[in-house]
Design a protein around this motif. Structure first.
Motif, PDB file in Angstrom:
ATOM      1  N   GLU A   1      -8.538  21.858  -0.660  1.00 33.02           N
ATOM      2  CA  GLU A   1      -7.886  20.914   0.342  1.00 33.02           C
ATOM      3  C   GLU A   1      -8.121  19.099   0.671  1.00 33.02           C
ATOM      4  O   GLU A   1      -7.788  18.695   0.885  1.00 33.02           O
ATOM      5  N   HIS A   2     -10.249  19.395   0.445  1.00 30.49           N
ATOM      6  CA  HIS A   2     -10.668  17.880   0.365  1.00 30.49           C
ATOM      7  C   HIS A   2      -9.106  16.979  -0.615  1.00 30.49           C
ATOM      8  O   HIS A   2      -9.190  15.489  -0.095  1.00 30.49           O
ATOM      9  N   ARG A   3      -9.300  17.285  -1.630  1.00 33.07           N
ATOM     10  CA  ARG A   3      -8.554  16.413  -2.399  1.00 33.07           C
ATOM     11  C   ARG A   3      -7.336  16.394  -1.711  1.00 33.07           C
ATOM     12  O   ARG A   3      -6.199  15.291  -2.080  1.00 33.07           O
ATOM     13  N   ARG A   4      -6.848  17.412  -1.202  1.00 34.57           N
ATOM     14  CA  ARG A   4      -5.086  17.089  -0.853  1.00 34.57           C
ATOM     15  C   ARG A   4      -4.866  16.532   0.481  1.00 34.57           C
ATOM     16  O   ARG A   4      -4.251  15.810   0.710  1.00 34.57           O
ATOM     17  N   VAL A   5      -5.877  16.488   1.058  1.00 33.18           N
ATOM     18  CA  VAL A   5      -6.410  15.105   2.442  1.00 33.18           C
ATOM     19  C   VAL A   5      -6.306  13.959   2.476  1.00 33.18           C
ATOM     20  O   VAL A   5      -5.287  13.079   3.090  1.00 33.18           O
ATOM     21  N   PHE A   6      -6.686  14.142   1.361  1.00 36.31           N
ATOM     22  CA  PHE A   6      -7.373  12.410   0.989  1.00 36.31           C
ATOM     23  C   PHE A   6      -6.349  11.690  -0.657  1.00 36.31           C
ATOM     24  O   PHE A   6      -6.434  10.725   0.139  1.00 36.31           O
ATOM     25  N   THR A   7      -5.938  12.985  -0.873  1.00 33.46           N
ATOM     26  CA  THR A   7      -4.399  12.754  -1.690  1.00 33.46           C
ATOM     27  C   THR A   7      -3.411  11.910  -0.646  1.00 33.46           C
ATOM     28  O   THR A   7      -2.460  10.647  -1.023  1.00 33.46           O
ATOM     29  N   ALA A   8      -3.227  13.208   0.630  1.00 34.82           N
ATOM     30  CA  ALA A   8      -1.866  12.533   1.344  1.00 34.82           C
ATOM     31  C   ALA A   8      -2.431  11.364   2.388  1.00 34.82           C
ATOM     32  O   ALA A   8      -1.621  10.251   2.164  1.00 34.82           O
ATOM     33  N   LEU A   9      -3.832  10.953   2.572  1.00 37.43           N
ATOM     34  CA  LEU A   9      -4.024  10.135   3.498  1.00 37.43           C
ATOM     35  C   LEU A   9      -3.883   8.402   2.222  1.00 37.43           C
ATOM     36  O   LEU A   9      -3.682   7.381   2.518  1.00 37.43           O
ATOM     37  N   SER A  10      -4.180   8.583   0.868  1.00 39.99           N
ATOM     38  CA  SER A  10      -4.328   7.035  -0.086  1.00 39.99           C
ATOM     39  C   SER A  10      -2.932   6.944  -0.251  1.00 39.99           C
ATOM     40  O   SER A  10      -2.600   5.811  -0.349  1.00 39.99           O
ATOM     41  N   GLU A  11      -1.296   8.146   0.301  1.00 42.38           N
ATOM     42  CA  GLU A  11      -0.650   7.267  -0.409  1.00 42.38           C
ATOM     43  C   GLU A  11       0.172   7.350   0.633  1.00 42.38           C
ATOM     44  O   GLU A  11       1.481   6.764   0.595  1.00 42.38           O
ATOM     45  N   ALA A  12      -0.061   7.221   1.671  1.00 35.83           N
ATOM     46  CA  ALA A  12       0.193   7.201   3.271  1.00 35.83           C
ATOM     47  C   ALA A  12      -0.295   5.619   3.662  1.00 35.83           C
ATOM     48  O   ALA A  12       0.410   4.961   4.206  1.00 35.83           O
ATOM     49  N   ALA A  13      -1.511   5.770   2.972  1.00 37.76           N
ATOM     50  CA  ALA A  13      -2.563   4.116   3.294  1.00 37.76           C
ATOM     51  C   ALA A  13      -1.381   3.047   3.484  1.00 37.76           C
ATOM     52  O   ALA A  13      -0.824   2.364   1.979  1.00 37.76           O
ATOM     53  N   THR A  14      -1.713   2.029   3.576  1.00 32.62           N
ATOM     54  CA  THR A  14      -0.821   0.516   3.813  1.00 32.62           C
ATOM     55  C   THR A  14      -1.448  -0.725   3.348  1.00 32.62           C
ATOM     56  O   THR A  14      -1.220  -1.406   2.267  1.00 32.62           O
ATOM     57  N   SER A  15      -2.783   0.051   3.315  1.00 34.22           N
ATOM     58  CA  SER A  15      -3.214  -1.521   2.277  1.00 34.22           C
ATOM     59  C   SER A  15      -4.808  -0.752   1.101  1.00 34.22           C
ATOM     60  O   SER A  15      -4.231  -0.061   1.365  1.00 34.22           O
ATOM     61  N   LEU A  16      -4.580  -2.020   0.425  1.00 32.77           N
ATOM     62  CA  LEU A  16      -4.874  -1.533  -0.943  1.00 32.77           C
ATOM     63  C   LEU A  16      -6.301  -1.056  -0.645  1.00 32.77           C
ATOM     64  O   LEU A  16      -7.267   0.146  -1.643  1.00 32.77           O
ATOM     65  N   MET A  17      -7.298  -1.540   0.370  1.00 29.31           N
ATOM     66  CA  MET A  17      -8.434  -0.880   0.160  1.00 29.31           C
ATOM     67  C   MET A  17      -8.735   0.124   0.274  1.00 29.31           C
ATOM     68  O   MET A  17     -10.243   0.850   0.243  1.00 29.31           O
ATOM     69  N   ALA A  18      -7.770   0.366   2.063  1.00 23.35           N
ATOM     70  CA  ALA A  18      -7.783   2.203   2.575  1.00 23.35           C
ATOM     71  C   ALA A  18      -7.327   2.835   1.165  1.00 23.35           C
ATOM     72  O   ALA A  18      -8.420   3.996   0.520  1.00 23.35           O
ATOM     73  N   ARG A  19      -6.541   2.841   0.385  1.00 27.03           N
ATOM     74  CA  ARG A  19      -5.712   3.812  -0.246  1.00 27.03           C
ATOM     75  C   ARG A  19      -6.624   3.485  -1.379  1.00 27.03           C
ATOM     76  O   ARG A  19      -6.935   4.705  -1.604  1.00 27.03           O
ATOM     77  N   GLY A  20      -7.701   2.526  -2.179  1.00 31.25           N
ATOM     78  CA  GLY A  20      -8.631   2.810  -2.903  1.00 31.25           C
ATOM     79  C   GLY A  20      -9.952   3.983  -2.570  1.00 31.25           C
ATOM     80  O   GLY A  20      -9.592   4.158  -3.462  1.00 31.25           O
ATOM     81  N   ILE A  21     -10.049   3.528  -1.246  1.00 28.55           N
ATOM     82  CA  ILE A  21     -11.189   4.594  -0.622  1.00 28.55           C
ATOM     83  C   ILE A  21     -10.594   6.063  -0.721  1.00 28.55           C
ATOM     84  O   ILE A  21     -11.485   6.574  -1.227  1.00 28.55           O
ATOM     85  N   TYR A  22      -9.495   6.679   0.097  1.00 29.85           N
ATOM     86  CA  TYR A  22      -8.777   7.494   0.158  1.00 29.85           C
ATOM     87  C   TYR A  22      -9.319   7.621  -1.294  1.00 29.85           C
ATOM     88  O   TYR A  22      -9.023   9.194  -1.614  1.00 29.85           O
ATOM     89  N   LEU A  23      -8.172   7.357  -2.235  1.00 31.39           N
ATOM     90  CA  LEU A  23      -8.037   7.564  -3.734  1.00 31.39           C
ATOM     91  C   LEU A  23      -9.234   8.527  -4.778  1.00 31.39           C
ATOM     92  O   LEU A  23      -9.421   9.223  -4.650  1.00 31.39           O
ATOM     93  N   ALA A  24     -10.383   7.617  -4.431  1.00 31.92           N
ATOM     94  CA  ALA A  24     -10.986   7.557  -4.379  1.00 31.92           C
ATOM     95  C   ALA A  24     -12.452   9.178  -4.186  1.00 31.92           C
ATOM     96  O   ALA A  24     -12.536  10.173  -4.908  1.00 31.92           O
TER      97      ALA A  24
END
Length: 411
Positions: free
Chosen positions: A384-407
């Motif tokens: 679930e941790h992986r699923r939530v942060f994958t979803a947040l990375s896909e929804a992120a508009t900025s590269l910085m947020a996307r990178g942190i969520y994907l990590a």
């Protein structure tokens, strides 16, 4: 060709993505004015033919150094006499090497590198934090193979406030300004009415809040932009993105970015002066809607919320105003207590799942991280941790947020 592309970007008919993704011929120095060329890589390399050799403003990153050299050499064979660093970030200072090698092979003087005096201190700090910078940039750019360099081309000439460089028939008026960095140089070439803002203008919301990097300086940044606007230049060639041509457009773009920063700054300081906590401030302050809609102020790299946090750090320190956060418990211990109160880490994970489905991504992120901290070996919680942060990375508009969520999603 580059200027035609730039016109479409200005009109918001094209985004910046195609600039590096095949819409323009690769390894090309595009002449944007007489004897002035731009190599549009991740960070632009700008070359001036002066009659006494070339002057480069910024030189590119380690990965593109050889390609940039080939592009410039296809445009002009003159020796590089000077290279100006707009600041010490590695995407701007690592393209001198091929020109140094070329000079040695041909018996020329190697290029004289000019930069603000604080660039040396930056390189020394980079040497102290090499491994940390590698971790941060791997995460920010989602590139696990990224390697942080361990040697630097130090400047040959440094200055403190202003420096005038004369080469052939051109003058380069160099000005120091704190902004994205504490070592920034912007330049004006009066004979051509060209502004070279470096990273003070990047066709994105200003990189003034990067959550993983050191302090930025919004007030001085805005002041520098307004000083540039007063020069009434005809052409602006930024550190990233396409040139802007025409006095009215240049002035508008510069003053818009200045106003954007000034608005975030004034709103934040007003709330700080009222005694508001950081939590209230980041959920209250917003950039002016008309400015945020401009194609050169998209929050695609940095975000206004991160800029607000940076302003707080600059003027208020690291404590966010919450007495419980002054000396917090270890996150794992606190998570275990909350999981016990909730009835288990799986209950927290289930609530995080529902929060995500209900359009509450911030709550989902907080809850699933608590669940993960409380039970890092639980397969269901990990999934679930992986699923939530994958979803947040896909929804992120900025590269910085996307990178942190994907990590976070990748563990």
């Amino acid at each position: 060709m580059l200027m035609r592309y730039a016109e479409k970007v200005w009109r918001n008919e094209l985004g910046m993505e195609g600039l590096l993704n095949g819409d323009l011929p690769p390894e090309t120095a595009f002449e944007v004015a007489d004897d002035v060329a731009v190599v549009p890589t991740f960070a632009n390399v700008i070359a001036f033919r002066t009659g006494e050799g070339l002057v480069l403003f910024d030189t590119g990153d380690p990965a593109t150094a050889r390609r940039n050299h080939r592009a410039i050499r296809a445009w002009c064979a003159d020796p590089v006499r000077y290279a100006i660093f707009s600041h010490g970030h590695i995407d701007h200072v690592f393209g001198v090497g091929p020109f140094d090698d070329e000079a040695e092979e041909n018996g020329w003087d190697r290029p004289v590198v000019i930069a603000h005096e604080a660039v040396k201190a930056r390189f020394e700090r980079y040497a102290l934090t090499k491994d940390y910078n590698q971790v941060v940039n791997r995460r920010q750019f989602a590139n696990p193979r990224f390697r942080w360099p361990d040697s630097y081309r130090y400047p040959d000439v440094t200055y403190r406030e202003h420096h005038h460089l004369r080469s052939g028939d051109l003058t380069f008026e160099l000005h120091y300004a704190r902004g994205e960095t504490d070592d920034h140089t912007w330049a004006y070439v009066p004979e051509r009415e060209i502004i070279l803002p470096g990273d003070l203008f990047i066709w994105n919301s200003p990189n003034c809040g990067n959550p993983q990097k050191v302090q930025r300086y919004p007030a001085e940044w805005a002041a520098a932009l307004r000083a540039m606007a007063e020069l009434d230049a005809s052409l602006l060639i930024p550190g990233h993105g396409v040139p802007i041509a025409g006095k009215e457009r240049v002035r508008t773009a510069l003053t818009d970015v200045a106003e954007y920063l000034e608005s975030l700054l004034s709103q934040t300081l007003e709330l700080m002066n009222r005694g508001a906590r950081l939590d209230e401030i980041i959920h209250t302050v917003r950039p002016p809607e008309d400015l945020a809609a401009k194609p050169y102020l998209r929050a695609a790299y940095d975000e206004p919320e991160f800029i607000v946090r940076n302003i707080w750090r600059l003027y208020g320190g690291w404590w966010d105003g919450d007495p419980a956060s002054l000396k917090p418990p270890r996150s794992d211990d606190f998570a275990a207590v909350l999981a016990d109160l909730a009835g288990g880490a799986d209950v927290l994970a289930d609530r995080a799942r529902r929060a995500l489905a209900d359009g509450e991504p911030r709550i989902a992120a907080s809850l699933i991280e608590l669940a993960y901290r409380a039970a890092p070996k639980d397969d269901g919680v990990r999934d679930e941790h992986r699923r939530v942060f994958t979803a947040l990375s896909e929804a992120a508009t900025s590269l910085m947020a996307r990178g942190i969520y994907l990590a976070a999603a990748n563990g």
